[in-house]
Design a protein around this motif. Structure first.
Motif, short mmCIF file in Angstrom:
data_model
loop_
_atom_site.label_atom_id
_atom_site.label_comp_id
_atom_site.label_asym_id
_atom_site.label_seq_id
_atom_site.Cartn_x
_atom_site.Cartn_y
_atom_site.Cartn_z
N ILE A 196 10.51 29.33 -12.05
CA ILE A 196 9.38 28.40 -12.17
C ILE A 196 8.30 28.99 -13.06
CG2 ILE A 196 7.50 27.27 -10.91
CD1 ILE A 196 9.39 27.00 -8.54
N LEU A 197 7.96 30.27 -12.84
CA LEU A 197 6.90 30.90 -13.62
C LEU A 197 7.26 30.99 -15.11
CD1 LEU A 197 5.90 33.79 -11.18
CD2 LEU A 197 4.60 31.71 -11.70
N PHE A 198 8.51 31.35 -15.40
CA PHE A 198 8.93 31.41 -16.80
C PHE A 198 8.95 30.03 -17.42
CE2 PHE A 198 10.85 35.64 -15.83
CZ PHE A 198 10.22 36.34 -16.83
N ARG A 199 9.34 29.03 -16.63
CA ARG A 199 9.37 27.66 -17.15
C ARG A 199 7.96 27.19 -17.50
NH1 ARG A 199 8.62 22.89 -14.87
NH2 ARG A 199 8.70 23.71 -12.76
N LEU A 200 6.97 27.63 -16.73
CA LEU A 200 5.58 27.24 -16.99
C LEU A 200 5.04 27.86 -18.27
CD1 LEU A 200 4.05 27.39 -13.39
CD2 LEU A 200 4.74 25.37 -14.69
N THR A 201 5.71 28.92 -18.76
CA THR A 201 5.31 29.51 -20.04
C THR A 201 6.01 28.85 -21.22
OG1 THR A 201 7.04 31.21 -20.02
CG2 THR A 201 4.97 31.74 -18.89
N GLY A 202 6.88 27.85 -20.93
CA GLY A 202 7.55 27.12 -22.00
C GLY A 202 9.01 27.47 -22.18
N LEU A 203 9.56 28.34 -21.34
CA LEU A 203 10.96 28.73 -21.46
C LEU A 203 11.85 27.72 -20.72
CD1 LEU A 203 12.31 31.20 -22.81
CD2 LEU A 203 12.44 32.24 -20.56
N LYS A 204 13.02 27.43 -21.29
CA LYS A 204 13.92 26.48 -20.67
C LYS A 204 14.45 27.02 -19.35
CE LYS A 204 15.57 24.38 -24.99
NZ LYS A 204 16.76 24.11 -25.83
N VAL A 205 14.75 26.10 -18.41
CA VAL A 205 15.17 26.49 -17.07
C VAL A 205 16.45 27.32 -17.11
CG1 VAL A 205 15.97 25.66 -14.82
CG2 VAL A 205 14.06 24.53 -15.96
N GLU A 206 17.45 26.87 -17.88
CA GLU A 206 18.73 27.57 -17.91
C GLU A 206 18.59 28.97 -18.50
OE1 GLU A 206 18.63 24.58 -21.39
OE2 GLU A 206 18.10 24.65 -19.25
N VAL A 207 17.72 29.10 -19.51
CA VAL A 207 17.48 30.41 -20.10
C VAL A 207 16.72 31.29 -19.11
CG1 VAL A 207 16.33 31.66 -21.96
CG2 VAL A 207 17.49 29.51 -22.44
N SER A 208 15.74 30.70 -18.43
CA SER A 208 14.93 31.44 -17.47
C SER A 208 15.78 32.01 -16.36
CB SER A 208 13.85 30.52 -16.86
OG SER A 208 12.98 30.02 -17.84
N ARG A 209 16.64 31.19 -15.79
CA ARG A 209 17.45 31.65 -14.65
C ARG A 209 18.37 32.81 -15.04
NH1 ARG A 209 18.65 27.15 -12.92
NH2 ARG A 209 17.23 27.08 -11.14
N PHE A 210 19.02 32.70 -16.19
CA PHE A 210 19.91 33.77 -16.61
C PHE A 210 19.14 35.06 -16.86
CE2 PHE A 210 21.99 36.30 -19.89
CZ PHE A 210 23.23 36.50 -19.33
N GLN A 211 18.00 34.96 -17.53
CA GLN A 211 17.23 36.15 -17.85
C GLN A 211 16.62 36.78 -16.59
OE1 GLN A 211 17.11 37.74 -20.79
NE2 GLN A 211 18.61 36.22 -21.44
N VAL A 212 16.21 35.96 -15.64
CA VAL A 212 15.67 36.49 -14.38
C VAL A 212 16.75 37.29 -13.65
CG1 VAL A 212 14.87 35.86 -12.06
CG2 VAL A 212 13.86 34.76 -14.05
N ILE A 213 17.94 36.73 -13.54
CA ILE A 213 19.04 37.43 -12.88
C ILE A 213 19.40 38.70 -13.65
CG2 ILE A 213 21.48 37.29 -12.23
CD1 ILE A 213 21.06 34.29 -11.79
#
Length: 239
Positions: free
Chosen positions: A22-39
């Protein structure tokens, strides 16, 4: 009891992942990219992909990433030590449940639309006040509109632009929604008189503008570049 602890810990990890998505998405990053990078950051694997540049080049995302990397490193130590304490009956389940509950509350708070709008606004304000434009990833600067694109066009001998100028090939380029940012010729960057410069085989043109306009205007050269790159990839490696 050990199985219960593992279940609670697994829930904590999932909630932390979704919270930072959620936090990465709020910075403008796509959800699918955010989830992979977080993991990737939490596990310390896969973060060397090209998409990691979207995080490394963004000041707010770098701060979030630093926390995640540390959390991933320490959480492994925590789970090992906690299991050993469970085996020795030295850790109370209540403490774990309280920690998990706190994280879940944070996650549920971030799911509130009003909170997300507030955080998004704060992130944008921090970027405006504390970040130089040159510090931002190129995608955040140029590709604010989904219809825009950046194309690094490589010219070959068969290209329609080779041995010609942009003004000669596209005399009406001024009315089209694209610009040529520069011409790369070996180690030389040509930024002056771009449209009157005779183009050579091996030149690279950095194009910016409407995706549909660029792909239609430079359709021949883009198609040729894609074919050449495909041929290069299909060539068997030398033994």
């Amino acid at each position: 009891m050990n199985l219960l602890f593992l279940l609670v810990y697994f829930v904590i990890i999932l909630v932390v992942i979704e919270t930072f998505v959620i936090l990465f998405r709020l910075t403008g990053l796509k959800v699918e990219v955010s989830r992979f990078q977080v993991i990737s950051m939490m596990t310390g694997t896969g973060f060397t992909t090209g998409e990691s540049e979207l995080i490394l080049g963004h000041p707010i995302r770098r701060k979030l990433a630093a926390f995640l990397i540390l959390f991933g490193a320490f959480s492994l130590a925590v789970i090992i030590s906690s299991i050993s304490q469970f085996l020795s009956k030295g850790l109370r389940l209540t403490e774990i449940l309280l920690g998990a509950g706190a994280i879940i509350i944070v996650y549920c708070t971030l799911k509130v639309k009003g909170i997300q709008q507030l955080l998004s606004k704060l992130f944008n304000q921090e970027l405006k006040h504390n970040v130089e434009l040159a510090d931002l990833p190129i995608r955040d600067i140029f590709l604010k509109n989904k219809e825009d694109t950046l194309v690094n066009l490589h010219l070959y001998g068969e290209s329609q632009l080779t041995d010609s100028t942009l003004n000669q090939v596209f005399p009406q380029h001024g009315s089209l929604e694209f610009v040529v940012l520069f011409i790369e010729r070996g180690d030389v960057m040509i930024r002056k008189n771009i449209y009157d410069t005779t183009l050579h085989e091996g030149d690279h043109l950095l194009l910016f503008g409407r995706k549909a306009v660029i792909h239609q205007t430079f359709s021949h050269d883009i198609h040729l570049m894609e074919e050449k790159q495909k041929e290069l990839q299909d060539q068997p490696g030398e033994i």
